[in-house]
Design a protein around this motif. Sequence first.
Motif, short mmCIF file in Angstrom:
data_model
loop_
_atom_site.label_atom_id
_atom_site.label_comp_id
_atom_site.label_asym_id
_atom_site.label_seq_id
_atom_site.Cartn_x
_atom_site.Cartn_y
_atom_site.Cartn_z
N TRP A 129 17.86 5.45 -0.41
CA TRP A 129 16.66 4.61 -0.35
C TRP A 129 16.29 4.26 -1.78
N ALA A 130 16.12 2.98 -2.07
CA ALA A 130 15.83 2.54 -3.43
C ALA A 130 14.48 3.06 -3.90
N ILE A 131 14.36 3.30 -5.20
CA ILE A 131 13.11 3.74 -5.80
C ILE A 131 12.25 2.51 -6.08
N PRO A 132 11.07 2.41 -5.47
CA PRO A 132 10.24 1.22 -5.66
C PRO A 132 9.43 1.30 -6.95
N ALA A 133 8.86 0.16 -7.31
CA ALA A 133 7.91 0.13 -8.43
C ALA A 133 6.61 0.79 -7.99
N TRP A 134 5.85 1.28 -8.98
CA TRP A 134 4.58 1.94 -8.68
C TRP A 134 3.61 1.69 -9.83
N SER A 135 2.35 1.50 -9.49
CA SER A 135 1.29 1.48 -10.50
C SER A 135 0.02 1.99 -9.84
N ALA A 136 -0.88 2.53 -10.65
CA ALA A 136 -2.14 3.03 -10.12
C ALA A 136 -2.95 1.92 -9.47
#
Length: 323
Positions: free
Chosen positions: A41-48
């Motif tokens: 499963w691909a690692i998605p982008a993340w931000s607060a």
Amino acid sequence: MLTSWKVRIMVFPARVDVHQHIVPPAWARALDDRGMDSGGWAIPAWSASEAIAMMDRQGIATGVLSVTSPGVHLGDDADARTLARTVNEYGAEMVKDRPDRFGSFASLPLPDVDGALREAEYALDVLGADGVVLMSNAHGRYLGDPDFEPLWAELDARGAVVFVHPAQPPMPLLPGTPAPLADYVFDTTRTALNLALTGVLSRHPNVKTILSHGGGFLPYAAYRFTGLTSTVVDPDRDADDMLRDLKRFYFDTALSASPSALPALLAFAEPGHVLYGSDWPFAPRNAGSYYDHFLETYPDFSPGQAEATDRGSAETLFPRLAR
């Protein structure tokens, strides 16, 4: 009553999400450098800011953040200790900036028990983590492994909350089948049964252990497990005793609030042991909306059960979030 609760969620975010993920940049880089992902499963982008926007849309007041599989031990003990510290300090900064919107489960570098003990002490005492996250297996070693006993003893002494997230079991992926699709459900069940059979749960009753995704298929198969344990595996073990251990678990609803899974979970779990989970940002947005809608419209909650699932049970586990 159901309608008023739905309106309250939309107007004033109330849920506590115990299964929400964070993607620290150092962790994402470490995976990328090794050509790794989360079980296919691909690692998605993340931000607060994106996390808070999602929470506002889905009626979530606070998300307790954790790093997902494969965790922080990527093969080397020294690197795992460094990565765990970096990840946990990153999460602690998110909580410090917005303690109302975020909590944090600290990552521990199992199977390095000494490193895990040191990081648990630092994360809980210095960083103020809300609990710890453990992968369902650590390079093929399950959580009831006798070598992990010192860690369970320390967590029990602290009355810690432990969030168990599934990992890829020690076997090849099915062709065309990412681990989150099937293997994660299996591995959650496998480690839960291992914890019960090895007596970890009964020896350490002060630990509050949350199983991801409704406990895999544990609620559905619990009575099979207890009956066969007492008749085939360990005739000296009483089936009711085994059942009591399995009922010590807490469960989140991530990807599990469905017409077949939710009734089974509510029938099995002890009162106050079901908690809301989103699995964001790894769960597809349309999937999260489906499960949330089912929770909000489910007609068979007993009195107070919906409110407990959304928030009340989490307030008991995390007193700092109580209103």
